[in-house]
Design a protein around this motif. Sequence first.
Motif, PDB file in Angstrom:
ATOM      1  N   ILE A  22       0.841  -1.201   0.000  1.00 13.50           N
ATOM      2  CA  ILE A  22       0.000   0.000   0.000  1.00 13.50           C
ATOM      3  C   ILE A  22       0.874   1.249   0.000  1.00 13.50           C
ATOM      4  CG2 ILE A  22      -1.767   1.276   1.285  1.00 13.50           C
ATOM      5  CD1 ILE A  22      -2.608  -1.489   2.440  1.00 13.50           C
ATOM      6  N   ALA A  23       1.945   1.217   0.799  1.00 17.17           N
ATOM      7  CA  ALA A  23       2.841   2.365   0.877  1.00 17.17           C
ATOM      8  C   ALA A  23       3.471   2.665  -0.474  1.00 17.17           C
ATOM      9  CB  ALA A  23       3.927   2.102   1.919  1.00 17.17           C
ATOM     10  N   PHE A  30      -4.373  13.463   8.381  1.00 21.62           N
ATOM     11  CA  PHE A  30      -4.261  12.584   9.554  1.00 21.62           C
ATOM     12  C   PHE A  30      -5.120  11.341   9.400  1.00 21.62           C
ATOM     13  CE2 PHE A  30      -2.344  16.181  11.816  1.00 21.62           C
ATOM     14  CZ  PHE A  30      -1.413  15.515  12.614  1.00 21.62           C
ATOM     15  N   ILE A  31      -6.350  11.538   8.925  1.00 20.89           N
ATOM     16  CA  ILE A  31      -7.256  10.392   8.809  1.00 20.89           C
ATOM     17  C   ILE A  31      -6.793   9.448   7.706  1.00 20.89           C
ATOM     18  CG2 ILE A  31      -9.608   9.744   8.132  1.00 20.89           C
ATOM     19  CD1 ILE A  31     -10.621  12.066   9.768  1.00 20.89           C
ATOM     20  N   GLY A  32      -6.341   9.999   6.572  1.00 21.00           N
ATOM     21  CA  GLY A  32      -5.844   9.146   5.496  1.00 21.00           C
ATOM     22  C   GLY A  32      -4.589   8.380   5.884  1.00 21.00           C
ATOM     23  N   THR A  33      -3.723   9.002   6.686  1.00 21.57           N
ATOM     24  CA  THR A  33      -2.464   8.372   7.071  1.00 21.57           C
ATOM     25  C   THR A  33      -2.659   7.282   8.117  1.00 21.57           C
ATOM     26  OG1 THR A  33      -1.245  10.405   6.599  1.00 21.57           O
ATOM     27  CG2 THR A  33      -0.154   8.801   8.015  1.00 21.57           C
ATOM     28  N   PHE A  34      -3.519   7.547   9.106  1.00 21.09           N
ATOM     29  CA  PHE A  34      -3.629   6.620  10.237  1.00 21.09           C
ATOM     30  C   PHE A  34      -4.996   5.941  10.387  1.00 21.09           C
ATOM     31  CE2 PHE A  34      -0.384   9.800  11.429  1.00 21.09           C
ATOM     32  CZ  PHE A  34       0.691   8.949  11.642  1.00 21.09           C
ATOM     33  N   VAL A  77       3.843   6.621   4.881  1.00 20.70           N
ATOM     34  CA  VAL A  77       4.320   6.791   6.255  1.00 20.70           C
ATOM     35  C   VAL A  77       3.468   5.963   7.202  1.00 20.70           C
ATOM     36  CG1 VAL A  77       4.713   8.447   8.120  1.00 20.70           C
ATOM     37  CG2 VAL A  77       5.161   9.111   5.748  1.00 20.70           C
ATOM     38  N   GLY A  78       2.150   6.073   7.059  1.00 20.46           N
ATOM     39  CA  GLY A  78       1.243   5.436   8.007  1.00 20.46           C
ATOM     40  C   GLY A  78       1.141   3.939   7.864  1.00 20.46           C
ATOM     41  N   ALA A  79       1.089   3.423   6.616  1.00 21.44           N
ATOM     42  CA  ALA A  79       0.840   1.992   6.418  1.00 21.44           C
ATOM     43  C   ALA A  79       1.928   1.104   7.035  1.00 21.44           C
ATOM     44  CB  ALA A  79       0.664   1.691   4.926  1.00 21.44           C
ATOM     45  N   LEU A 118       2.972  11.122  -2.581  1.00 22.84           N
ATOM     46  CA  LEU A 118       3.676  11.910  -1.574  1.00 22.84           C
ATOM     47  C   LEU A 118       4.856  12.658  -2.191  1.00 22.84           C
ATOM     48  CD1 LEU A 118       4.097  12.652   1.446  1.00 22.84           C
ATOM     49  CD2 LEU A 118       5.504  10.591   1.639  1.00 22.84           C
ATOM     50  N   LEU A 119       5.572  12.009  -3.107  1.00 22.08           N
ATOM     51  CA  LEU A 119       6.779  12.604  -3.683  1.00 22.08           C
ATOM     52  C   LEU A 119       6.483  13.605  -4.797  1.00 22.08           C
ATOM     53  CD1 LEU A 119       9.039   9.413  -3.912  1.00 22.08           C
ATOM     54  CD2 LEU A 119       9.064  11.173  -2.136  1.00 22.08           C
ATOM     55  N   PHE A 120       5.502  13.288  -5.635  1.00 26.71           N
ATOM     56  CA  PHE A 120       5.298  14.065  -6.862  1.00 26.71           C
ATOM     57  C   PHE A 120       3.888  14.621  -7.007  1.00 26.71           C
ATOM     58  CE2 PHE A 120       8.110  10.345  -7.891  1.00 26.71           C
ATOM     59  CZ  PHE A 120       9.309  11.033  -7.847  1.00 26.71           C
TER      60      PHE A 120
END
Length: 447
Positions: free
Chosen positions: A75-76, A253-257, A380-382, A83-85
């Motif tokens: 998933i990451a 925050f919600i999408g990450t964690f 980051v979160g996954a 995240l990068l582009f």
Amino acid sequence: MSTGPGADSAPAPHTHDATAPLQKQTMFSSLRIRNYRLFAIGQVVSNTGTWMQRIAQDWLVLTLTGSASAVGITIALQFLPMLLFGLYGGVLADRLPKRRLLLGTQGAMGLTGLALALLTLSGQVQVWHVYLTAFLLGLVTVVDNPARQSFVAEMVGPGQLRNAVSLNSANFQSARLVGPAVAGVMITAVGSGYAFLFNGLSFLAPIAGLLMMRPAELHKVERAPRGKGQLREGLRYVAGRPELVWPIVLVGFIGTFGFNFPIWLAAFVDEVFESGASTYGLLNTLMAVGSLIGALLAARRGTSRLRMLVGAAVLFGLLEVVTAFAPTFWIFAALMVPIGMFGLTVNVTANSSVQMATDPLMRGRVMSLFMMVFTGGTPVGAPVVGWVTDTYGPRVGFAAGGAVAMLAAAGVGVMLARAGGLRLSVGWHHGHPRVRFVPRERLAAAA
């Protein structure tokens, strides 16, 4: 805070689309527009394939490795390019004709599905192949996401934008009802490879829809000219507007964690309920039922209030914590429905609020930032959530994600209230405690 006036809301933000005449809205009013109808039909087919591939991909990785962390890595890698582009994708979406851009991205996404199908059906698939195709799909999504999000306004115009955004989500969730269930049966019967094959072929539908559109009926939107500093210009534009900054922070925050369901549900099915792919598909389907309900309710609403966004985010996080400690499978499964409903409400409300508050010339860049924060935090979160889930168990991992979502919603609610000149008021109303935000002037007068 809301996009409209009200005693208990912050002042309405200035929106560039607010001066446009609002058309009468019903739940499905956007579908009366031919170009959008073609778009929606194509998307429901490809979305079904996308959900089939998601389920098959997660289950294939779990089968190859036996690790929830490996699912998290997959998933990451899929969301790392965003995240990068991600912001560069928004610049391209603002510069280039979106319909032609989407023809290219949808074709490329179909090819990634066909490549994974070939590897799997030939028996040659290894986990690094899944990692690579996930990363390549993420690269295409960098451009596809902002182009697709901002193209909606060109198809329907500002008067139907909220309705169309909600129907896009209803479309996605309708496919989510079918895709996981079909994928669960297909994986059990013939293996994951045919799910990947269906996904690759499904992109023929949106490509056909885009080719059949009438360009003369699209709403003309000025494209940003090529120039230096356009990325920084987009960031400065968002930074000066609290009605854009804080919803984007919250969905980040919600999408990450809080949206790491492939990790949690795969782990619960495997470790807690000791079941298989069909159960995994069932849980995803139940969540899709709730999400579809949330999307249809959002389609009926004429406004996107930011206080609704905050309230839905708090309830979403709370439900995740409660569900993490559900004592039986059927209680856990039943709670998937409200989790899906409030999760979708957060997504749709944030999306439509941000689009309506954005200058059309900046919409591609703003939506790329929105999607970069919402999905780009996953790299980051996954892995972190996957590690917590592997180390401390699925219940702790799920509850931790919900707790982060709740705390983020509470913090953003306070910041939006301060930006709107509101303060917390705690009192009694008809014998019951009442907690709300009211204008500072009213609080001072009451004192």
